[in-house]
Scaffold this motif. Structure first.
Motif, PDB file in Angstrom:
ATOM      1  N   SER A   1     -37.914 -41.753 -38.138  1.00 48.05           N
ATOM      2  CA  SER A   1     -37.063 -42.716 -39.085  1.00 48.05           C
ATOM      3  C   SER A   1     -35.672 -42.341 -38.916  1.00 48.05           C
ATOM      4  N   HIS A   2     -35.172 -41.747 -37.865  1.00 46.75           N
ATOM      5  CA  HIS A   2     -33.697 -41.844 -37.772  1.00 46.75           C
ATOM      6  C   HIS A   2     -33.340 -42.970 -37.463  1.00 46.75           C
ATOM      7  N   TYR A   3     -31.963 -43.243 -37.766  1.00 47.74           N
ATOM      8  CA  TYR A   3     -31.284 -44.497 -37.309  1.00 47.74           C
ATOM      9  C   TYR A   3     -31.766 -44.622 -35.969  1.00 47.74           C
ATOM     10  N   ALA A   4     -32.050 -45.853 -35.686  1.00 49.18           N
ATOM     11  CA  ALA A   4     -32.357 -46.454 -34.128  1.00 49.18           C
ATOM     12  C   ALA A   4     -31.541 -47.669 -33.734  1.00 49.18           C
ATOM     13  N   PRO A   5     -30.774 -47.896 -33.014  1.00 47.07           N
ATOM     14  CA  PRO A   5     -29.924 -48.829 -32.752  1.00 47.07           C
ATOM     15  C   PRO A   5     -30.912 -50.194 -32.449  1.00 47.07           C
ATOM     16  N   GLU A   6     -30.499 -51.445 -32.493  1.00 48.74           N
ATOM     17  CA  GLU A   6     -31.001 -52.524 -32.208  1.00 48.74           C
ATOM     18  C   GLU A   6     -31.217 -52.589 -30.774  1.00 48.74           C
ATOM     19  N   ALA A   7     -29.833 -52.449 -30.321  1.00 46.99           N
ATOM     20  CA  ALA A   7     -29.650 -52.855 -28.893  1.00 46.99           C
ATOM     21  C   ALA A   7     -30.430 -51.689 -28.072  1.00 46.99           C
ATOM     22  N   THR A   8     -30.536 -51.960 -26.635  1.00 44.54           N
ATOM     23  CA  THR A   8     -31.097 -50.869 -25.920  1.00 44.54           C
ATOM     24  C   THR A   8     -30.086 -49.835 -25.431  1.00 44.54           C
ATOM     25  N   VAL A   9     -30.622 -48.716 -25.119  1.00 44.42           N
ATOM     26  CA  VAL A   9     -29.472 -47.779 -24.988  1.00 44.42           C
ATOM     27  C   VAL A   9     -29.815 -47.093 -23.575  1.00 44.42           C
ATOM     28  N   ARG A  10     -28.754 -46.952 -22.844  1.00 48.44           N
ATOM     29  CA  ARG A  10     -29.271 -46.399 -21.439  1.00 48.44           C
ATOM     30  C   ARG A  10     -28.058 -45.090 -21.410  1.00 48.44           C
TER      31      ARG A  10
ATOM     32  N   ASN B   1     -26.057 -41.304 -19.632  1.00 52.61           N
ATOM     33  CA  ASN B   1     -25.383 -41.031 -18.290  1.00 52.61           C
ATOM     34  C   ASN B   1     -24.923 -42.114 -17.557  1.00 52.61           C
ATOM     35  N   ALA B   2     -24.181 -43.020 -18.290  1.00 50.84           N
ATOM     36  CA  ALA B   2     -23.434 -44.104 -17.506  1.00 50.84           C
ATOM     37  C   ALA B   2     -21.992 -43.832 -17.072  1.00 50.84           C
TER      38      ALA B   2
ATOM     39  N   ALA C   1     -22.497 -51.913 -17.239  1.00 46.62           N
ATOM     40  CA  ALA C   1     -23.261 -53.007 -16.425  1.00 46.62           C
ATOM     41  C   ALA C   1     -22.586 -54.313 -17.350  1.00 46.62           C
ATOM     42  N   PRO C   2     -22.939 -55.314 -16.556  1.00 43.28           N
ATOM     43  CA  PRO C   2     -22.477 -56.895 -17.340  1.00 43.28           C
ATOM     44  C   PRO C   2     -23.140 -56.754 -18.729  1.00 43.28           C
ATOM     45  N   GLY C   3     -22.435 -57.218 -19.905  1.00 46.14           N
ATOM     46  CA  GLY C   3     -22.960 -57.314 -20.975  1.00 46.14           C
ATOM     47  C   GLY C   3     -23.213 -55.918 -21.905  1.00 46.14           C
ATOM     48  N   GLU C   4     -23.035 -54.870 -21.187  1.00 44.00           N
ATOM     49  CA  GLU C   4     -23.141 -53.642 -21.842  1.00 44.00           C
ATOM     50  C   GLU C   4     -21.853 -53.267 -22.692  1.00 44.00           C
ATOM     51  N   VAL C   5     -22.150 -52.623 -23.912  1.00 40.01           N
ATOM     52  CA  VAL C   5     -21.093 -51.977 -24.486  1.00 40.01           C
ATOM     53  C   VAL C   5     -21.020 -50.518 -23.991  1.00 40.01           C
ATOM     54  N   LEU C   6     -20.041 -49.937 -23.340  1.00 39.55           N
ATOM     55  CA  LEU C   6     -20.102 -48.641 -23.052  1.00 39.55           C
ATOM     56  C   LEU C   6     -19.205 -47.707 -24.126  1.00 39.55           C
ATOM     57  N   VAL C   7     -20.146 -46.641 -24.284  1.00 39.43           N
ATOM     58  CA  VAL C   7     -19.458 -45.739 -25.256  1.00 39.43           C
ATOM     59  C   VAL C   7     -18.869 -44.493 -24.250  1.00 39.43           C
ATOM     60  N   GLY C   8     -17.611 -44.239 -24.294  1.00 43.72           N
ATOM     61  CA  GLY C   8     -17.202 -43.192 -23.482  1.00 43.72           C
ATOM     62  C   GLY C   8     -17.228 -41.903 -24.220  1.00 43.72           C
TER      63      GLY C   8
ATOM     64  N   ALA D   1     -24.532 -48.521 -23.451  1.00 42.35           N
ATOM     65  CA  ALA D   1     -24.490 -47.375 -22.579  1.00 42.35           C
ATOM     66  C   ALA D   1     -23.470 -46.225 -22.899  1.00 42.35           C
ATOM     67  N   PHE D   2     -24.187 -45.251 -22.831  1.00 41.88           N
ATOM     68  CA  PHE D   2     -23.386 -43.866 -23.084  1.00 41.88           C
ATOM     69  C   PHE D   2     -22.900 -43.198 -21.861  1.00 41.88           C
ATOM     70  N   ALA D   3     -21.856 -42.768 -22.083  1.00 42.70           N
ATOM     71  CA  ALA D   3     -21.103 -41.699 -20.952  1.00 42.70           C
ATOM     72  C   ALA D   3     -22.013 -40.465 -20.867  1.00 42.70           C
ATOM     73  N   PRO D   4     -21.783 -39.780 -19.676  1.00 46.03           N
ATOM     74  CA  PRO D   4     -22.605 -38.524 -19.798  1.00 46.03           C
ATOM     75  C   PRO D   4     -21.998 -37.426 -20.847  1.00 46.03           C
ATOM     76  N   ILE D   5     -22.906 -36.706 -21.376  1.00 49.66           N
ATOM     77  CA  ILE D   5     -22.432 -35.643 -22.435  1.00 49.66           C
ATOM     78  C   ILE D   5     -22.696 -34.390 -21.680  1.00 49.66           C
ATOM     79  N   PRO D   6     -21.956 -33.244 -21.535  1.00 55.71           N
ATOM     80  CA  PRO D   6     -22.419 -31.997 -20.991  1.00 55.71           C
ATOM     81  C   PRO D   6     -23.649 -31.279 -22.221  1.00 55.71           C
ATOM     82  N   GLU D   7     -24.576 -30.818 -21.389  1.00 58.55           N
ATOM     83  CA  GLU D   7     -25.703 -30.132 -21.965  1.00 58.55           C
ATOM     84  C   GLU D   7     -25.416 -28.764 -22.552  1.00 58.55           C
ATOM     85  N   THR D   8     -24.176 -28.754 -23.139  1.00 57.32           N
ATOM     86  CA  THR D   8     -23.760 -27.290 -23.563  1.00 57.32           C
ATOM     87  C   THR D   8     -23.270 -27.579 -24.994  1.00 57.32           C
TER      88      THR D   8
END
Ligand code: TXA
Ligand code: MG
Length: 316
Positions: free
Chosen positions: A227-236, A238-239, A243-250, A291-298
């Motif tokens: 039930s956590h907030y899920a976006p309507e958009a698809t999410v990719r 480690n970007a 890609a064309p049409g994607e909103v990149l979150v840096g 699309a989300f930029a890579p986030i370190p796993e630390t």
């Protein structure tokens, strides 16, 4: 590492602890159940630091501690059942999950993006004095590193969290010693966690049985990850590029239309996460893509990645 101060339970000590909290710092405070790791529930950065100090791998929602019923009503909708349980058990070891007021102004990290909020009026006199002196809502999970037992004495907190938080307010041993009972009232009354108030006593006040975990009549429990907030958009994930049409979150060196933290700071990224998920979703539109930029796993990166993987998971 910062130096963690042990603050004596005096008027000066309480004022000191309140000032630390007002400045966005973290103070472990005694409650009648266990010590809580308190921070300003309206301050994204303070709340992100709570998760960092505990090294929590997930953004579970936190309990908001308040001094009185009037202040609860500023953040949550008090249903008739909530008022009845409040009259019977507050202040005390009972937490109520209630609908969040739209104008509550709490950090979305406190509620993990939910439309509900968990609230409690602690009975411990020092917790009450600190809440009065601070004058606002305090988010406080148990003051232990993730996966360890909850602390019932100031030295337990020191052992687990020294160097990670500003101070511990020393209130001696906790009287109850187990966490609060959690009851959800955003649907049919349901027990989310047994604790310091007996289930039978709660059922007696409600005049009805509580739904228990696993009960088929139970609506989808809040606090469950689905039930956590899920976006309507698809999410990719480690970007490195949009890609064309994607909103990149840096993040850090990967720039984007939005960024979790331009300087690559994981506490800042966590503080921004839920807000940015919504903003990116609005920018992308209903059939859009994020699309989300890579986030370190630390450190907090583990909790951020956990949340992002859920956002990216295939939808049912
Ligand atoms: O006695 C206690 O409750 C202590 C003292 C410090 O008040 N606090 C405590 O917090 O035990 P914590 O974070 O260790 O446990 C809080 C629980 C979590 O299991 C969380 O999932 C649940 O409360 N919770 C918080 N907000 C919720 C929400 N909106 N919906 C469902 N569950 C929620
Ligand atoms: Mg806990």
């Amino acid at each position: 590492m910062m130096e963690t101060r042990l603050i004596a339970p005096t008027d000066e000590g309480v004022a000191d602890a309140a000032r630390i909290l007002q400045a966005g710092g973290l103070v472990a405070m005694p409650t009648e159940t266990v010590y809580g790791l308190a921070g300003d529930a309206r301050n994204d950065r303070a709340v992100a630091r709570i998760f960092a100090a505990k090294n929590r791998p997930q953004f579970n929602p936190l309990i908001v501690h308040l001094p009185d019923l009037d202040s609860v009503a500023r953040y949550a909708l008090l249903t008739p059942q909530a008022r009845a349980l409040a009259a019977a058990f507050w202040p005390g070891p009972l937490t109520l999950v209630l609908p969040l007021r739209a104008d509550a102004g709490l950090s979305p990290l406190v509620t993990a993006g939910h439309e509900t909020v968990a609230v409690r009026l602690p009975a411990h006199p020092l917790a009450r004095r600190l809440l009065q002196a601070f004058g606002g809502p305090l988010a406080a999970p148990s003051a232990n590193p993730s996966g360890r037992v909850s602390p019932t004495r100031a030295d337990h907190v020191m052992t687990g969290l020294a160097g990670r938080i500003e101070a511990v307010l020393d209130g001696g041993p906790c009287a109850v010693g187990v966490e609060s009972t959690i009851v959800a009232l955003d649907g049919l009354p349901a027990l989310l966690r047994p604790g310091g108030v007996a289930v039978e006593a709660i059922e007696a006040v409600l005049g009805a049985p509580l739904l228990l975990p696993g009960d088929p009549a139970r609506p989808k429990a809040p606090g469950q990850l689905a039930s956590h907030y899920a976006p309507e958009a698809t999410v990719r994930l480690n970007a490195e590029n949009a890609a064309p049409g994607e909103v990149l979150v840096g993040f850090g060196p990967v720039p984007g239309a939005l960024t979790l933290s331009a300087r690559g700071d994981l506490v800042e990224a966590a503080a921004n996460l839920f807000q940015l998920l919504r903003e990116a979703d609005a920018l992308a539109g209903p059939a859009g893509a994020i699309a989300f930029a890579p986030i370190p796993e630390t450190g907090l990166g583990r909790a951020i990645n956990d949340r992002l993987r859920r956002a990216a998971a295939p939808r049912g």
